[in-house]
Design a protein around this motif. Structure first.
Motif, PDB file in Angstrom:
ATOM      1  N   VAL A 201      10.112  34.643 -95.183  1.00  0.00           N
ATOM      2  CA  VAL A 201       9.252  33.462 -95.322  1.00  0.00           C
ATOM      3  C   VAL A 201       9.873  32.553 -96.374  1.00  0.00           C
ATOM      4  N   GLY A 202       9.307  31.375 -96.518  1.00  0.00           N
ATOM      5  CA  GLY A 202       9.859  30.426 -97.487  1.00  0.00           C
ATOM      6  C   GLY A 202      11.191  29.889 -97.006  1.00  0.00           C
ATOM      7  N   ILE A 203      12.156  29.804 -97.913  1.00  0.00           N
ATOM      8  CA  ILE A 203      13.470  29.259 -97.573  1.00  0.00           C
ATOM      9  C   ILE A 203      14.238  30.260 -96.714  1.00  0.00           C
ATOM     10  N   LEU A 204      14.595  29.855 -95.502  1.00  0.00           N
ATOM     11  CA  LEU A 204      15.303  30.736 -94.568  1.00  0.00           C
ATOM     12  C   LEU A 204      16.801  30.473 -94.543  1.00  0.00           C
ATOM     13  N   SER A 205      17.193  29.221 -94.659  1.00  0.00           N
ATOM     14  CA  SER A 205      18.616  28.869 -94.585  1.00  0.00           C
ATOM     15  C   SER A 205      18.817  27.464 -95.131  1.00  0.00           C
ATOM     16  N   HIS A 206      20.065  27.155 -95.476  1.00  0.00           N
ATOM     17  CA  HIS A 206      20.366  25.810 -95.964  1.00  0.00           C
ATOM     18  C   HIS A 206      21.850  25.501 -95.790  1.00  0.00           C
ATOM     19  N   VAL A 207      22.158  24.206 -95.823  1.00  0.00           N
ATOM     20  CA  VAL A 207      23.532  23.710 -95.667  1.00  0.00           C
ATOM     21  C   VAL A 207      23.706  22.500 -96.573  1.00  0.00           C
ATOM     22  N   THR A 208      24.862  22.403 -97.225  1.00  0.00           N
ATOM     23  CA  THR A 208      25.196  21.220 -98.024  1.00  0.00           C
ATOM     24  C   THR A 208      26.647  20.838 -97.761  1.00  0.00           C
ATOM     25  N   THR A 249      26.731  12.715 -89.632  1.00  0.00           N
ATOM     26  CA  THR A 249      26.736  13.966 -90.393  1.00  0.00           C
ATOM     27  C   THR A 249      25.383  14.656 -90.527  1.00  0.00           C
ATOM     28  N   VAL A 250      24.302  13.895 -90.667  1.00  0.00           N
ATOM     29  CA  VAL A 250      23.010  14.520 -90.952  1.00  0.00           C
ATOM     30  C   VAL A 250      22.487  15.359 -89.783  1.00  0.00           C
ATOM     31  N   PRO A 251      22.486  14.852 -88.539  1.00  0.00           N
ATOM     32  CA  PRO A 251      22.021  15.711 -87.436  1.00  0.00           C
ATOM     33  C   PRO A 251      22.810  17.015 -87.337  1.00  0.00           C
ATOM     34  N   ALA A 252      24.119  16.934 -87.539  1.00  0.00           N
ATOM     35  CA  ALA A 252      24.957  18.133 -87.467  1.00  0.00           C
ATOM     36  C   ALA A 252      24.602  19.123 -88.571  1.00  0.00           C
ATOM     37  N   ALA A 253      24.302  18.616 -89.778  1.00  0.00           N
ATOM     38  CA  ALA A 253      23.933  19.491 -90.887  1.00  0.00           C
ATOM     39  C   ALA A 253      22.581  20.171 -90.630  1.00  0.00           C
ATOM     40  N   ILE A 254      21.623  19.421 -90.110  1.00  0.00           N
ATOM     41  CA  ILE A 254      20.320  20.014 -89.797  1.00  0.00           C
ATOM     42  C   ILE A 254      20.483  21.091 -88.729  1.00  0.00           C
ATOM     43  N   LYS A 255      21.277  20.790 -87.711  1.00  0.00           N
ATOM     44  CA  LYS A 255      21.521  21.774 -86.641  1.00  0.00           C
ATOM     45  C   LYS A 255      22.174  23.033 -87.209  1.00  0.00           C
ATOM     46  N   MET A 256      23.120  22.860 -88.122  1.00  0.00           N
ATOM     47  CA  MET A 256      23.786  24.011 -88.719  1.00  0.00           C
ATOM     48  C   MET A 256      22.785  24.882 -89.476  1.00  0.00           C
ATOM     49  N   ALA A 257      21.873  24.246 -90.209  1.00  0.00           N
ATOM     50  CA  ALA A 257      20.854  24.997 -90.953  1.00  0.00           C
ATOM     51  C   ALA A 257      19.910  25.726 -90.004  1.00  0.00           C
ATOM     52  N   ILE A 258      19.497  25.055 -88.929  1.00  0.00           N
ATOM     53  CA  ILE A 258      18.608  25.687 -87.947  1.00  0.00           C
ATOM     54  C   ILE A 258      19.311  26.863 -87.281  1.00  0.00           C
ATOM     55  N   LEU A 288      19.593  14.654 -83.468  1.00  0.00           N
ATOM     56  CA  LEU A 288      19.457  16.103 -83.654  1.00  0.00           C
ATOM     57  C   LEU A 288      18.991  16.763 -82.363  1.00  0.00           C
ATOM     58  N   TYR A 289      17.938  16.228 -81.763  1.00  0.00           N
ATOM     59  CA  TYR A 289      17.426  16.826 -80.527  1.00  0.00           C
ATOM     60  C   TYR A 289      18.429  16.693 -79.387  1.00  0.00           C
ATOM     61  N   GLU A 290      19.170  15.590 -79.386  1.00  0.00           N
ATOM     62  CA  GLU A 290      20.198  15.418 -78.354  1.00  0.00           C
ATOM     63  C   GLU A 290      21.284  16.486 -78.470  1.00  0.00           C
ATOM     64  N   LEU A 291      21.583  16.924 -79.710  1.00  0.00           N
ATOM     65  CA  LEU A 291      22.578  17.983 -79.897  1.00  0.00           C
ATOM     66  C   LEU A 291      22.137  19.290 -79.246  1.00  0.00           C
ATOM     67  N   TYR A 292      20.835  19.444 -79.058  1.00  0.00           N
ATOM     68  CA  TYR A 292      20.297  20.618 -78.375  1.00  0.00           C
ATOM     69  C   TYR A 292      20.007  20.345 -76.897  1.00  0.00           C
ATOM     70  N   GLY A 293      20.441  19.180 -76.417  1.00  0.00           N
ATOM     71  CA  GLY A 293      20.227  18.844 -75.014  1.00  0.00           C
ATOM     72  C   GLY A 293      18.830  18.371 -74.701  1.00  0.00           C
ATOM     73  N   ILE A 294      18.079  17.971 -75.738  1.00  0.00           N
ATOM     74  CA  ILE A 294      16.709  17.490 -75.551  1.00  0.00           C
ATOM     75  C   ILE A 294      16.709  15.973 -75.707  1.00  0.00           C
ATOM     76  N   THR A 295      16.349  15.274 -74.662  1.00  0.00           N
ATOM     77  CA  THR A 295      16.426  13.804 -74.678  1.00  0.00           C
ATOM     78  C   THR A 295      15.172  13.145 -75.234  1.00  0.00           C
ATOM     79  N   GLU A 296      14.066  13.869 -75.269  1.00  0.00           N
ATOM     80  CA  GLU A 296      12.823  13.298 -75.791  1.00  0.00           C
ATOM     81  C   GLU A 296      12.232  14.265 -76.805  1.00  0.00           C
ATOM     82  N   ARG A 297      12.212  13.866 -78.063  1.00  0.00           N
ATOM     83  CA  ARG A 297      11.735  14.786 -79.097  1.00  0.00           C
ATOM     84  C   ARG A 297      10.212  14.876 -79.076  1.00  0.00           C
TER      85      ARG A 297
END
Length: 360
Positions: A201-208, A249-258, A288-297
């Motif tokens: 629980v709490g912080i699960l992962s992070h990227v910088t 850069t930001v969508p890629a970083a969020i995806k990496m953390a997820i 970010l959602y497009e990186l997962y193949g989702i066209t409508e968030r």
């Protein structure tokens, strides 16, 4: 049965300055081009285009008798009270900011002593082992401080850490630069605590990441657009290139953390993103959602406060989190068991992201 030490937010608080500055306040401004020449358009048109791009209708400016460490203290008091801990049990106080204490009417940055030491003094904490230090890291500073606090807790070295983001950008904004309309003031804080849990629980992962080779000076300090002002330096940015950098850069970083968290994107209920620019933030989350193949968030996936609070740098994320926790952001709640992501981008250039699970 084994238990993991998890870093969990146990309290939060924020301070919103009382001075509300609507866009109409800038109708009387003298906006100049970077070469010092007048902008060849009426202020009504400049402000209308600004609002369309940024989504900002108004912002908050700190009161004349207050400085950055004062409002950091106000947010800290609320966070400690919310957590229910004894302030003397804090192992660290980390204050993220960028300009220190800047007094009204000036642009001089005051860092000595550190703002964290000033906050500890204002809190009247006697414990000498409550270590207080500052973290200047651009707009992602508060999130980076949270990442550092997570390491302290996971190592077993700390049990309670106060993490604050505070900024008074209005005092280092060039009044002749139309970008000055973006900036605002405010402070937010959380208490991060060690909690034993069978499940993460709490912080699960992070990227910088830091991209300094080609992008170090997209945000920088420089002279006023007014050639008669030769004494002061102000915050300047290359807006177009910053937008392009963030979108890359930001969508890629969020995806990496997820992906590091092991969760599918469909399990992330909210993206709490630095309140930089509504159009840019919207494009980042769509990408970010497009990186997962989702066209409508999903609807309500991105809570926003920028329309009425502006961009107060390191304070945007902790304020946003605190307002959601206290049910002050329409259509947005963080319920037990929910997963959400933090993300930020700013001077450095730095980008960071974090995945968090609300304890049940």
């Amino acid at each position: 049965m084994s238990h993991n030490i998890c870093a969990v937010i146990t309290g939060s608080g924020s301070y919103l300055p009382t001075r509300q500055i609507p866009n109409s306040e800038f109708l009387k401004s003298e906006f100049l081009e970077s070469n010092g020449q007048p902008i060849n358009r009426p202020n009504e048109e400049i402000i209308s285009k600004f609002q369309l791009i940024t989504g900002i209708d108004e912002r908050r400016y700190v009161e004349d008798d207050l400085v950055c460490s004062d409002i950091a203290f106000f947010a800290a008091e609320k966070a400690i009270a919310s957590s229910g801990i004894d302030k003397e049990t804090l192992d660290y106080i980390i204050v993220a900011h960028n300009f220190g204490d800047v007094k009204s009417g000036g642009t001089h940055s005051d860092f000595v002593p550190a703002l964290a030491s000033r906050v500890k003094h204002k809190l009247a904490i006697e414990n000498p082992f409550t270590v207080a230090y500052d973290l200047p890291f651009g707009c992602p500073g508060w999130l980076q401080a949270l990442i550092q606090a997570n390491y302290f807790i996971k190592s077993g070295d700390a049990k309670h850490i106060l993490v604050i983001g505070s900024e008074t950008l209005s005092r280092i904004s060039d009044p002749h630069d139309r970008d000055s309309m973006i900036y605002s003031d405010g402070a937010g804080a959380v208490v991060l605590s060690a909690v034993e849990s069978e499940t993460p629980v709490g912080i699960l992962s992070h990227v910088t990441r830091t991209d300094a080779l080609e992008h170090a000076y997209l945000l920088r300090m420089a002279g006023s657009y007014n050639p008669e002002d030769k004494r002061n330096v102000y915050l300047k940015m290359n807006g177009r290139k910053l937008y392009e950098y963030a979108l890359k850069t930001v969508p890629a970083a969020i995806k990496m953390a997820i992906d590091k968290s092991g969760l599918p994107i469909t399990h992330i209920e909210r993206i709490l993103i630095h309140q930089a620019n509504e159009k840019m933030d919207d494009a980042i989350v769509n990408r970010l959602y497009e990186l997962y193949g989702i066209t409508e968030r999903p609807e309500f996936s991105m809570p926003m406060t920028i329309s009425w609070l502006g961009n107060n740098s390191v304070a945007t994320l902790p304020i946003l989190y605190d307002l959601i926790v206290h049910k002050e952001v329409d259509n947005h709640r963080l319920n037990p068991g929910d997963h959400f992501a933090f993300a930020s981008v700013g001077a450095g250039m730095h980008v960071n992201a974090m995945v968090y699970r609300v304890p049940e």
